[in-house]
Design a protein around this motif. Sequence first.
Motif: not given
Ligand SMILES: CC(C)(COP(=O)(O)OP(=O)(O)OC[C@H]1O[C@@H](n2cnc3c(N)ncnc32)[C@H](O)[C@@H]1OP(=O)(O)O)[C@@H](O)C(=O)NCCC(=O)NCCS
Length: 170
Positions: A103-104, A91, A130, A99-101, A93
């Motif tokens: 991941g969801v 996974m 992580n 933080r734009g949805g 992004v």
């Molecule tokens: C983890 C990851 C996939 C999240 O993707 P994203 O598109 O940023 O997630 P979303 O925008 O859908 O987040 C939904 C909610 O989750 C929470 N959230 C997301 N990232 C967060 C962070 N870094 N810290 C705390 N809360 C977080 C928030 O509540 C967020 O809602 P908000 O932005 O309105 O507050 C992304 O940070 C990523 O790619 N990280 C690097 C790779 C990784 O670690 N992958 C997972 C391997 S197991």
Amino acid sequence: MEVRRITPADWHLLRELRLASLRDAPEAFGQRYEQAAAEQESEWRSAARASSSGDRRAWFLARTGDAAAADALGLVQARRRPPSDCLVFSMWVAPAARRGGVGVALIDAVAEWARSWGAQRIVLWVFGANEGALRFYERIGFRVVPEGPDAESGRAFGALAMELPIGHPA
Ligand SMILES: CC(C)(COP(=O)(O)OP(=O)(O)OC[C@H]1O[C@@H](n2cnc3c(N)ncnc32)[C@H](O)[C@@H]1OP(=O)(O)O)[C@@H](O)C(=O)NCCC(=O)NCCS
């Protein structure tokens, strides 16, 4: 933004996104960039093809939908583990899109696919350090699996197993 299942023609996008994720966040994944970069074109083609239909495995890609933009935003891999678990890997992004949805939306796409073949839960592993990913998964309803084979196999490499129930009670 749109999330869609990979097609066989997307193999190059899969390669591009997967390599970008391993460059950006090597600490988040079990595979090394060099290992993925060395894979042959035929392997990417075959992964895209095998993941484009059926209920065994799937990749989902998130894109802006804007043809003029550099539009790849993220990806996730899902695999069926019979009888009723959907395992999630890889996974990611793109940093500029976080933080734009996105991941969801990726997890929603996985859940929809998994429900189509009767999955009861999604299971994944996240490295304990992580924090961002842990917060993300907790925020969208995942809980740490405290014990059992998934918890133990994760612990062996410093990861926590997490699960999200997705089945509909009969
Ligand atoms: C983890 C990851 C996939 C999240 O993707 P994203 O598109 O940023 O997630 P979303 O925008 O859908 O987040 C939904 C909610 O989750 C929470 N959230 C997301 N990232 C967060 C962070 N870094 N810290 C705390 N809360 C977080 C928030 O509540 C967020 O809602 P908000 O932005 O309105 O507050 C992304 O940070 C990523 O790619 N990280 C690097 C790779 C990784 O670690 N992958 C997972 C391997 S197991």
